[in-house]
Write an enzyme that holds these catalytic residues in place. Sequence first.
Site, PDB file in Angstrom:
ATOM      1  N   THR A 150      55.713  38.708  50.076  1.00 23.98           N
ATOM      2  CA  THR A 150      56.760  39.009  51.043  1.00 23.98           C
ATOM      3  C   THR A 150      56.995  38.058  52.060  1.00 23.98           C
ATOM      4  O   THR A 150      57.980  37.552  52.617  1.00 23.98           O
ATOM      5  CB  THR A 150      56.826  40.395  51.674  1.00 23.98           C
ATOM      6  OG1 THR A 150      56.326  41.201  50.780  1.00 23.98           O
ATOM      7  CG2 THR A 150      57.950  40.950  52.717  1.00 23.98           C
TER       8      THR A 150
ATOM      9  N   GLY B 255      48.073  48.192  35.491  1.00 26.39           N
ATOM     10  CA  GLY B 255      46.653  47.864  34.790  1.00 26.39           C
ATOM     11  C   GLY B 255      47.092  47.919  33.272  1.00 26.39           C
ATOM     12  O   GLY B 255      47.902  47.525  33.072  1.00 26.39           O
TER      13      GLY B 255
ATOM     14  N   GLY C  63      47.592  49.861  30.778  1.00 25.70           N
ATOM     15  CA  GLY C  63      48.656  50.634  30.189  1.00 25.70           C
ATOM     16  C   GLY C  63      50.294  49.970  30.431  1.00 25.70           C
ATOM     17  O   GLY C  63      50.816  49.775  29.768  1.00 25.70           O
TER      18      GLY C  63
ATOM     19  N   ILE D 225      40.780  48.311  38.876  1.00 25.95           N
ATOM     20  CA  ILE D 225      39.293  48.026  39.264  1.00 25.95           C
ATOM     21  C   ILE D 225      38.795  48.018  37.793  1.00 25.95           C
ATOM     22  O   ILE D 225      37.630  47.449  37.824  1.00 25.95           O
ATOM     23  CB  ILE D 225      38.859  49.212  40.193  1.00 25.95           C
ATOM     24  CG1 ILE D 225      38.859  50.625  39.371  1.00 25.95           C
ATOM     25  CG2 ILE D 225      39.368  49.089  41.283  1.00 25.95           C
ATOM     26  CD1 ILE D 225      37.965  51.545  39.957  1.00 25.95           C
ATOM     27  N   ASP D 226      39.264  48.503  36.694  1.00 29.98           N
ATOM     28  CA  ASP D 226      38.460  48.618  35.500  1.00 29.98           C
ATOM     29  C   ASP D 226      38.354  47.091  34.648  1.00 29.98           C
ATOM     30  O   ASP D 226      37.354  46.969  34.135  1.00 29.98           O
ATOM     31  CB  ASP D 226      39.423  49.288  34.588  1.00 29.98           C
ATOM     32  CG  ASP D 226      39.552  50.805  35.017  1.00 29.98           C
ATOM     33  OD1 ASP D 226      39.029  51.443  36.027  1.00 29.98           O
ATOM     34  OD2 ASP D 226      40.442  51.428  34.326  1.00 29.98           O
TER      35      ASP D 226
ATOM     36  N   ALA E  26      20.140  47.501  37.831  1.00 23.08           N
ATOM     37  CA  ALA E  26      19.827  48.758  37.403  1.00 23.08           C
ATOM     38  C   ALA E  26      18.717  48.650  36.176  1.00 23.08           C
ATOM     39  O   ALA E  26      18.496  47.556  35.708  1.00 23.08           O
ATOM     40  CB  ALA E  26      21.065  49.324  37.090  1.00 23.08           C
TER      41      ALA E  26
END
Length: 317
Positions: A23, A101, A103, A126-127, A187
């Site tokens: 913008t 995203g 889709g 975020i995926d 992890a």
Amino acid sequence: MKTVIVVNGGDAPGINAAIAAYTGLAGQNGDRVIGAQGGFAGLLSGQLTEIDQAAVGLLSGRGGSWLRSSRAPALARPDAGEGLSRALTEEKIDNLLLFGGDGTIKFVLPRLQTWGLSCIALPATIDNDVPGTDYTLGHDSACNYAWQTIEGIRATANALPGRIFLVETLGGDSGYLALAIAYACGADAVLLPEYDFGMDWLARRLKITVARRGYALLVLSEGVTAAERLTDEIPKMTGIRVRLTRLGHAQRGAAASHIDRQRAVDMSRIAYDALKRGPRAGIVVSRDGALMVQEGEASDAGKPAPDYQQYAFVNGL
Ligand code: F6P
């Protein structure tokens, strides 16, 4: 030039920064930008709004989206193309800046292309599961959110030994987000929807880790299995207490990281320059870290599974 901004599907940190950047750039060049409230359903029903640049600027670092999104399948209706073209003509809109995203990029963008509408999409989820791009806006912020939470878990895990900690990330049916977090956070095991695992192997690995270090940290993607099943079964198999943390939607609404804010500005500049050159339809993609517009059909090749080397490293395979 007049652009309408549409946010479709799940929001992602960095969208506000991108709206503010696009913008601002358009305003400096005498171009107009408006927004659709409520995604395509909003655009089709005339829910258009002026973009309050000061307000969006103040929200640049916040998660969510100043423009409301929608998951309603508004473009699946047979008359959607006509309706959309009419809405754009009535408002003298030249093109769309679209956020979405997996889709959105796979199903919505091709429809807009078929209907001959000028649109640049910015992959935002975020995926990080959009084919054809190695990065999607919001992914880094979601990783940072997880990292901060895991630091807190490690502090208590270390202080009071003898527990196994499960951290469940979002990610839909893909494991890119969980793997990125597990790998960088060190992890002890990671579970992803793309790779099978055995309960015996998992229980053994966690038990050995607790014996060696005092606690174990398992990261899993929400798409793997019901986390409750693991919190039920692992104690039975190991004799060790299990504690579950679900990052949930707080992870998606996390503050935008520096990297996401920077990418938001970069992507917006690229999208603006592309639309300014004339009608086109494409997506801003990241290839080996370089951003560019990929014109035409979005890649239907799918995205390669999450990096197996990293997966094997975390799991000691
Ligand atoms: O936008 C992606 C995502 O956040 C996934 O990680 C998650 O599975 C899904 O959206 C959640 O969708 P909703 O907000 O509709 O519950």
